[in-house]
Design a protein around this motif. Structure first.
Motif, PDB file in Angstrom:
ATOM      1  N   HIS A  60      42.443  32.305  57.320  1.00  0.00           N
ATOM      2  CA  HIS A  60      42.278  31.887  55.928  1.00  0.00           C
ATOM      3  C   HIS A  60      42.116  33.108  55.015  1.00  0.00           C
ATOM      4  O   HIS A  60      42.795  33.219  53.988  1.00  0.00           O
ATOM      5  CB  HIS A  60      41.057  30.964  55.848  1.00  0.00           C
ATOM      6  CG  HIS A  60      40.730  30.484  54.479  1.00  0.00           C
ATOM      7  ND1 HIS A  60      41.044  29.225  54.026  1.00  0.00           N
ATOM      8  CD2 HIS A  60      40.102  31.109  53.448  1.00  0.00           C
ATOM      9  CE1 HIS A  60      40.632  29.099  52.782  1.00  0.00           C
ATOM     10  NE2 HIS A  60      40.049  30.221  52.401  1.00  0.00           N
ATOM     11  N   GLU A  61      41.258  34.035  55.409  1.00  0.00           N
ATOM     12  CA  GLU A  61      41.014  35.231  54.578  1.00  0.00           C
ATOM     13  C   GLU A  61      42.255  36.120  54.525  1.00  0.00           C
ATOM     14  O   GLU A  61      42.548  36.725  53.489  1.00  0.00           O
ATOM     15  CB  GLU A  61      39.807  36.016  55.096  1.00  0.00           C
ATOM     16  CG  GLU A  61      38.465  35.277  54.993  1.00  0.00           C
ATOM     17  CD  GLU A  61      38.095  34.872  53.569  1.00  0.00           C
ATOM     18  OE1 GLU A  61      38.487  35.576  52.618  1.00  0.00           O
ATOM     19  OE2 GLU A  61      37.420  33.834  53.401  1.00  0.00           O
TER      20      GLU A  61
ATOM     21  N   TYR B   4      38.572  31.662  44.202  1.00  0.00           N
ATOM     22  CA  TYR B   4      39.974  31.371  43.945  1.00  0.00           C
ATOM     23  C   TYR B   4      40.087  29.907  43.557  1.00  0.00           C
ATOM     24  O   TYR B   4      39.186  29.114  43.780  1.00  0.00           O
ATOM     25  CB  TYR B   4      40.806  31.660  45.184  1.00  0.00           C
ATOM     26  CG  TYR B   4      40.603  33.047  45.735  1.00  0.00           C
ATOM     27  CD1 TYR B   4      41.015  34.166  45.020  1.00  0.00           C
ATOM     28  CD2 TYR B   4      39.984  33.241  46.963  1.00  0.00           C
ATOM     29  CE1 TYR B   4      40.828  35.441  45.515  1.00  0.00           C
ATOM     30  CE2 TYR B   4      39.795  34.515  47.470  1.00  0.00           C
ATOM     31  CZ  TYR B   4      40.212  35.613  46.745  1.00  0.00           C
ATOM     32  OH  TYR B   4      40.016  36.870  47.239  1.00  0.00           O
TER      33      TYR B   4
ATOM     34  N   HIS C 282      44.531  34.919  51.896  1.00  0.00           N
ATOM     35  CA  HIS C 282      44.083  35.350  50.554  1.00  0.00           C
ATOM     36  C   HIS C 282      44.629  36.745  50.236  1.00  0.00           C
ATOM     37  O   HIS C 282      45.093  37.001  49.132  1.00  0.00           O
ATOM     38  CB  HIS C 282      42.554  35.387  50.469  1.00  0.00           C
ATOM     39  CG  HIS C 282      41.922  34.047  50.207  1.00  0.00           C
ATOM     40  ND1 HIS C 282      42.411  33.153  49.284  1.00  0.00           N
ATOM     41  CD2 HIS C 282      40.804  33.469  50.734  1.00  0.00           C
ATOM     42  CE1 HIS C 282      41.640  32.075  49.266  1.00  0.00           C
ATOM     43  NE2 HIS C 282      40.652  32.233  50.136  1.00  0.00           N
TER      44      HIS C 282
ATOM     45  N   GLU D 115      43.098  27.982  47.747  1.00  0.00           N
ATOM     46  CA  GLU D 115      42.319  27.589  48.923  1.00  0.00           C
ATOM     47  C   GLU D 115      43.161  26.760  49.891  1.00  0.00           C
ATOM     48  O   GLU D 115      43.132  26.982  51.103  1.00  0.00           O
ATOM     49  CB  GLU D 115      41.058  26.813  48.509  1.00  0.00           C
ATOM     50  CG  GLU D 115      40.006  27.666  47.815  1.00  0.00           C
ATOM     51  CD  GLU D 115      39.617  28.897  48.606  1.00  0.00           C
ATOM     52  OE1 GLU D 115      39.677  28.869  49.851  1.00  0.00           O
ATOM     53  OE2 GLU D 115      39.274  29.916  47.982  1.00  0.00           O
TER      54      GLU D 115
ATOM     55  N   HIS E   1      34.275  28.811  48.777  1.00  0.00           N
ATOM     56  CA  HIS E   1      35.168  27.907  49.513  1.00  0.00           C
ATOM     57  C   HIS E   1      34.514  26.536  49.677  1.00  0.00           C
ATOM     58  O   HIS E   1      34.054  26.210  50.770  1.00  0.00           O
ATOM     59  CB  HIS E   1      35.464  28.457  50.914  1.00  0.00           C
ATOM     60  CG  HIS E   1      36.127  29.788  50.900  1.00  0.00           C
ATOM     61  ND1 HIS E   1      35.452  30.956  50.684  1.00  0.00           N
ATOM     62  CD2 HIS E   1      37.419  30.137  51.080  1.00  0.00           C
ATOM     63  CE1 HIS E   1      36.307  31.966  50.735  1.00  0.00           C
ATOM     64  NE2 HIS E   1      37.500  31.498  50.964  1.00  0.00           N
TER      65      HIS E   1
HETATM   66 ZN    ZN Z   1      39.271  30.932  50.592  1.00  0.00          ZN
END
Ligand code: ZN
Length: 517
Positions: free
Chosen positions: A127-128, A182, A131, A187, A234
């Motif tokens: 996930h990161e 974000y 980003h 997300e 998040h």
């Molecule tokens: Zn995130």
């Protein structure tokens, strides 16, 4: 006839901040951030961001190596495998993870407690990485979003230190990049592609679903650590769980879960969790002024993990507030030996030595602290040391940097900066112009643009020729006594004007000024 005052041709009331504008609160215009810039932003801000978030967790290098290996495995299958990725474990109990532009990623110690398998670690990591790879941070910067809420973000950012609002200069941006939020689209994009990366790297993507389910449960329980940490940036929701389930259907479950490996790798950090819990409670007690409880808990923490620099540092902070600087210094020395590259014991040593009158020794620590993370107290004290030596220009620069912090130290530094700079550059702090009253009597008026009372201003009125635009006459020097902060004062010139056009032929020059004593 009723006589009413006509204030004419007032000078432009532009809000100027003495000592330059704060680079962070100033909103930038939309501007494209190139890949080279993105990488350089990440590289420049990664270190100060980590400093502002508790510093690196250095006790367990094997744990860091493990997190780095999982990160690299996912980065290699990402859409931008070429980014200069870096992964680090931060010494912060708040469960959180973040990514900065250019692939600079950090995991808090507190998040590692909560995960149950390598696949779950890969889920957060994937996930990161999205980003970073999808330029979510860079896009926020392009839209100028980041720079608006700077001070608030810094406040949230530095969880572990009292230095949250004292970070100055470019480091403010680093702290902010680490805590930026974000949008929902970013997300869900990160959830979706993060699961793709998991699958490609050989992990079971179903861990992304179970992890989100755990997060939803934890958020319903309103676990406060999570609310200030990962959930702040998040927010978990049933919607995200459902979306991940959909993605899982397409990808198909199956792959490496890595439960045992994870348990083995985090065994050491989990074993010392009670020591960090005691430390976190000690910090709360210390902030409340309960030094007895804080000392007891800090010693309890040291018994559980004797290698932790933060625990020694806390005993130093307690000693410093008890006005035992020598004792404080010996704790800070231990902390620096255990972890030489964390700013706080350096700045605290500098403060202790400064208070003891050992300015040359203090200077060494303050410079080192500022190199790691520039703070208002660091610059303010270096300013005082320089001023004491007669290095006024050096002092002024330090005060100006310190003044960008929204704090008492920042305000005090601004006062010191204005004291030095006002007599040199009075027109930077004082606006001036000609005014006339209803009967046409001419005055030289000044406005104090600082937040400090000005004692005395020396001005001259200059008259210009209407045709040539050249100066043709000037008054003798005139004194205006006392101008309150943000207020105006004036002196009669002894001439009069008949029209607005005529008034515009005059200008007021500020020749000298000094602050009220
Ligand atoms: Zn995130």
């Amino acid at each position: 006839m009723k006589r009413h005052l006509k204030w004419l041709a007032l000078f432009a009331l532009v809000a100027v901040t003495a000592c330059g504008t704060n680079p962070v609160t100033k909103k930038t215009e939309f501007q494209f951030v190139s890949q080279a810039q993105e990488i350089s932003i990440g590289t420049q801000n990664y270190s100060p961001a980590r400093q502002s978030q508790g510093g690196d967790y250095v006790i367990d290098p094997e744990l860091t190596a493990y997190v780095q290996a999982v990160g690299k495995r996912l980065a290699a299958v990402s859409d931008r495998p070429d980014l200069p990725y870096e992964f680090v474990v931060l010494n912060d109990s708040v469960p959180n993870a973040w990514a900065m532009p250019g692939g600079k990623i950090a995991f808090n110690r507190g998040l590692l407690y909560e995960l149950n398998s390598e696949a779950e670690l890969a889920a957060v990591m994937g996930h990161e990485i999205v980003h970073a790879a999808a330029r979510h941070g860079a896009k926020s910067m392009e839209r100028g979003i980041l720079l608006q809420g700077a001070m608030i973000a810094v406040g949230i950012g530095a969880q572990n230190t009292d230095y949250a609002n004292l970070i100055v200069g470019g480091a403010q941006l680093g702290a902010q990049l680490a805590t930026s939020k974000y949008g929902r689209d970013a997300e869900s994009e990160s959830d979706y592609y993060g699961m793709q990366y998991m699958k490609k790297a050989g992990y079971d993507p179903s861990a992304a679903v179970t992890l989100q389910e755990t997060f939803v449960r934890l958020s319903e329980g309103k676990k406060s650590d999570f609310i200030t940490g990962l959930f702040a940036s998040h927010p978990p929701s049933q919607e995200r769980v459902d979306a991940n389930k959909e993605t899982l259907k397409k990808l198909g479950a199956g792959g490496e879960m890595g439960k045992d490996t994870y348990a083995e790798k985090v065994a050491k950090v989990k074993a010392t969790r009670p020591a960090y819990k005691a430390y976190d409670e000690a910090l709360i007690a210390f902030k409340k002024g309960d030094t007895a409880t804080a000392t007891k808990l800090a010693n309890q923490a040291i018994a559980g993990e004797p290698r932790e620099a933060r625990f020694q540092e806390l005993l130093g902070d307690i000693a410093l507030t008890q006005k035992k600087p020598t004792e404080a210094l010996s704790f800070y020395e231990k902390a620096i030996k255990m972890q030489p590259d964390y700013f706080k014991p350096h700045i605290q040593s500098g403060i202790a030595l400064f208070n003891m009158g050992k300015k040359a020794e203090a200077e060494v620590f303050l410079n080192r602290a500022n190199a790691l993370l520039p703070t208002a107290p660091g610059h303010a004290l270096l300013g005082q040391i320089a001023e004491g030596r007669g290095q006024t220009d050096v002092a002024l620069k330090h005060y100006q940097v310190a003044a960008s912090s929204n704090s008492e130290i920042g305000k005090e530094s601004l006062t010191r900066a204005v004291k030095i700079d006002l007599p040199r550059n009075p027109s930077k702090y004082i606006q001036s112009g000609p005014v006339a009253d209803g009967s046409g009597a001419l005055y030289a008026a000044v406005q104090n643009a600082t937040s400090l009372p000005i004692g005395r201003v020396q001005v001259r009125m200059i008259k210009y020729d209407a045709k040539s635009g050249r100066p043709v006459a000037q008054s003798r020097p005139m004194i205006i006594n006392g101008v309150a902060p943000g207020k105006r004062n004036q002196v009669a010139v002894g001439e009069s004007v008949r029209t607005q056009q005529e008034l515009q032929l005059y200008k007021v020059v500020v020749d000298a000024a000094e602050l009220a004593q």
